[in-house]
Every structure is written in structure tokens, then in C-alpha cells.
Design an enzyme around this catalytic site. Structure first.
Site, mmCIF file in Angstrom:
data_model
loop_
_atom_site.group_PDB
_atom_site.id
_atom_site.type_symbol
_atom_site.label_atom_id
_atom_site.label_comp_id
_atom_site.label_asym_id
_atom_site.label_seq_id
_atom_site.Cartn_x
_atom_site.Cartn_y
_atom_site.Cartn_z
ATOM 1 N N SER A 1 0.823 -1.218 0.000
ATOM 2 C CA SER A 1 0.000 0.000 0.000
ATOM 3 C C SER A 1 0.857 1.269 0.000
ATOM 4 C CB SER A 1 -0.970 0.003 1.186
ATOM 5 O OG SER A 1 -0.305 0.196 2.398
ATOM 6 N N ARG B 1 22.064 -14.946 2.987
ATOM 7 C CA ARG B 1 21.671 -13.540 2.907
ATOM 8 C C ARG B 1 22.532 -12.798 1.869
ATOM 9 N NH1 ARG B 1 18.183 -11.221 6.324
ATOM 10 N NH2 ARG B 1 18.102 -12.653 8.046
ATOM 11 N N MET C 1 10.424 -6.695 3.917
ATOM 12 C CA MET C 1 10.622 -7.292 5.246
ATOM 13 C C MET C 1 11.839 -8.219 5.295
ATOM 14 S SD MET C 1 8.245 -5.640 6.667
ATOM 15 C CE MET C 1 7.981 -6.305 8.289
ATOM 16 N N LEU D 1 18.807 -6.385 5.458
ATOM 17 C CA LEU D 1 19.770 -6.299 4.357
ATOM 18 C C LEU D 1 21.200 -6.304 4.904
ATOM 19 C CD1 LEU D 1 17.717 -3.606 2.473
ATOM 20 C CD2 LEU D 1 18.178 -5.929 1.626
ATOM 21 N N HIS E 1 9.164 3.120 8.388
ATOM 22 C CA HIS E 1 9.074 2.261 9.569
ATOM 23 C C HIS E 1 7.850 2.672 10.369
ATOM 24 C CE1 HIS E 1 10.468 -0.355 12.752
ATOM 25 N NE2 HIS E 1 10.157 0.597 13.601
ATOM 26 N N LEU F 1 20.025 -1.375 11.941
ATOM 27 C CA LEU F 1 18.604 -1.528 11.601
ATOM 28 C C LEU F 1 17.757 -0.375 12.159
ATOM 29 C CD1 LEU F 1 16.629 -3.651 10.293
ATOM 30 C CD2 LEU F 1 16.192 -4.410 12.637
ATOM 31 N N ASP F 2 16.960 0.238 11.292
ATOM 32 C CA ASP F 2 15.983 1.274 11.684
ATOM 33 C C ASP F 2 16.633 2.432 12.438
ATOM 34 O OD1 ASP F 2 13.988 -0.305 10.545
ATOM 35 O OD2 ASP F 2 13.586 -1.358 12.422
ATOM 36 N N GLU G 1 1.385 7.007 6.941
ATOM 37 C CA GLU G 1 2.465 6.479 6.093
ATOM 38 C C GLU G 1 2.227 6.877 4.640
ATOM 39 O OE1 GLU G 1 3.721 2.427 6.591
ATOM 40 O OE2 GLU G 1 3.069 2.355 8.666
HETATM 41 C C1 GAR Z 1 3.968 -0.694 6.664
HETATM 42 O O1 GAR Z 1 3.239 -0.429 7.831
HETATM 43 C C2 GAR Z 1 5.433 -0.380 6.866
HETATM 44 O O2 GAR Z 1 5.656 0.724 7.696
HETATM 45 C C3 GAR Z 1 5.927 -1.648 7.511
HETATM 46 O O3 GAR Z 1 5.239 -2.680 6.856
HETATM 47 C C4 GAR Z 1 3.983 -2.197 6.380
HETATM 48 C C5 GAR Z 1 3.922 -2.495 4.903
HETATM 49 O O4 GAR Z 1 2.655 -2.172 4.400
HETATM 50 N N1 GAR Z 1 7.332 -1.773 7.381
HETATM 51 C C6 GAR Z 1 8.094 -2.382 8.285
HETATM 52 O O5 GAR Z 1 7.644 -2.884 9.298
HETATM 53 C C7 GAR Z 1 9.554 -2.387 7.959
HETATM 54 N N2 GAR Z 1 10.306 -2.983 9.018
HETATM 55 P P1 GAR Z 1 2.442 -2.035 2.826
HETATM 56 O O6 GAR Z 1 2.995 -3.313 2.196
HETATM 57 O O7 GAR Z 1 0.968 -1.954 2.668
HETATM 58 O O8 GAR Z 1 3.165 -0.821 2.340
#
Ligand code: GAR
Length: 214
Positions: free
Chosen positions: A13, A62, A87, A90, A106, A141-142, A171
Site C-alpha cells: 500500500s 543472505r 521485510m 539487508l 518504519h 537496523l531502523d 504512512e
Molecule cells: C507498513 O506499515 C510499513 O511501515 C511496515 O510494513 C507495512 C507495509 O505495508 N514496514 C516495516 O515494518 C519495515 N520494518 P504495505 O505493504 O501496505 O506498504
């Protein structure tokens, strides 16, 4: 035109929000998924965007997966690589290869709640505000330089799904904004590792987040 490659793992999304924003100066060169069944691939294809799958399960390590992913990305000559619900952790080698041109979104107000299960952890911690962060990706990470954040309230009675949905609306506003700033060459990182967003110059206007609908 700046070439953008978007990496997804699932629903997509955020990728969809970036595509729909039609950011001036941005060309979505491709959407790449590490999962063949990622829902977002169908949206991209139906909008004429090339799609690729680099299935992490097909690689022994990896490093091998990241090398194949990088080959697939580099063939598209990207100016910017956008992680949109991608997800996979890397490798440092991959992250460093795209230093300064790799963005992630994030689902928390970093530096709070890096990692997974951010909404549940926010509820458990009893925070009154929660949100989302777009940041440049660095090997930790993050933890990379923050480009933009959006805040939402945590309301009485919230469960994980309700909070996630409230965050997701934000987001979809801030990720296109961050990408449009990058495309307009308005982002730089100072010596302390903080992001500066330069004021808009004269010329073609960028893309601005629309107001939140009630
Ligand atoms: C989103 O909420 C994004 O922030 C999160 O995954 C979801 C993906 O939604 N990302 C993480 O958790 C990264 N570690 P989407 O596929 O609908 O964009």
C-alpha cells in the site's frame, strides 16, 4: 527524470501511495518483491510498472540473495531505491552500495520501537502518541537519518489493528512527500547525520502531502 525502484514484500500500500502521487520528475522503473505472492505486484502490473521477483528462498545465504537483488536493481539504473514494506534485513554490503539513495518507512516514531511488532509494543509501553518515520537506511537496523515523521494519538480502547490503521493513513502521506523531496534534490545529510530539507526553489513545484480527510 529520476529512476525509482520500489521493493516490497506484501500488500504494497505504501508503494501504491507513491505511484498514485504521480510525483513530478519521478519515474517508477520497477517494483521488485522478494515474495512471488506479494499482493502489491498486481497493482504495479496493472499500472504498467515492470515487476520482478527475487525470491529469497531461492538463495543459500543472505549475501547471495542481496547480491542477486542488487543485480536486479542495478539493471534498472536507479537514482533512488525505496523500501516499502520490504521485510528482509539487508547486509551491510547492500546498504552501503546504495548509501544516500535508499529510503525506508518504519511504523513507529524512531528511535522508539525499531524492529518488529511496533504497534503492539507501543500499546504495551502505554505511549500516548505513536506514528511513523521515513529514514535513510544505514547498516544499523531502523537507525538511519530521519527525513520525515508523522504522529498519531493512541486512543483508549485501541488494539493493534486500530492503531496500525491510524498509522498507515499517515504512512501514505509522508512517504510520497519524502520521495518528492529526494527527487527535487532537496535532501541532504549534515555532518551530525541529520537530514536537512532545503526550501523549495523556484521552478516546477514538487508534490505536497494532501490534507488528511476527516
Ligand atoms: C507498513 O506499515 C510499513 O511501515 C511496515 O510494513 C507495512 C507495509 O505495508 N514496514 C516495516 O515494518 C519495515 N520494518 P504495505 O505493504 O501496505 O506498504
Amino acid at each position: 527524470m529520476k529512476n525509482i525502484v520500489i521493493l516490497i514484500s506484501g500488500r504494497g500500500s505504501n508503494m501504491e501511495a507513491i505511484v498514485r502521487a504521480q510525483i513530478p520528475g519521478a519515474r517508477i522503473a520497477a517494483v521488485i518483491s522478494n515474495r512471488p505472492d506479494a499482493g502489491g505486484l498486481a497493482f504495479a502490473a496493472s499500472h504498467g510498472i515492470p515487476t520482478r521477483v527475487v525470491d529469497h528462498k531461492a538463495y543459500p545465504s543472505r549475501e547471495a540473495f542481496d547480491a542477486a537483488l542488487a543485480d536486479s536493481i542495478d539493471a534498472l539504473a536507479p537514482d533512488l531505491v525505496v523500501l516499502a514494506g520490504f521485510m528482509r534485513v539487508l547486509t551491510d554490503g547492500f546498504v552501503n552500495r546504495y548509501n544516500g539513495r535508499l529510503l525506508n518507512i518504519h511504523p513507529s516514531l524512531l528511535p522508539s520501537f525499531p524492529g518488529l511488532h511496533t504497534h503492539q509494543r507501543a500499546l504495551e509501553a502505554g505511549v500516548r502518541v505513536h506514528g511513523t518515520t521515513v529514514h535513510f537506511v544505514t547498516p544499523t537496523l531502523d537507525c538511519g537519518p530521519i527525513v520525515i515523521q508523522a504522529v498519531v494519538p493512541v486512543l483508549p480502547g485501541d488494539d493493534e489493528d486500530a492503531l496500525a490503521a491510524r498509522v498507515l493513513v499517515q504512512e501514505h502521506r509522508i512517504y510520497p512527500q519524502a520521495v518528492s523531496w529526494f527527487v527535487a534534490d532537496r535532501l541532504s545529510i549534515d555532518a551530525a547525520g541529520r537530514v536537512d530539507v532545503r526550501a523549495e526553489s523556484a521552478g516546477p513545484t514538487g508534490w505536497t502531502v494532501p490534507p488528511v480527510e476527516a
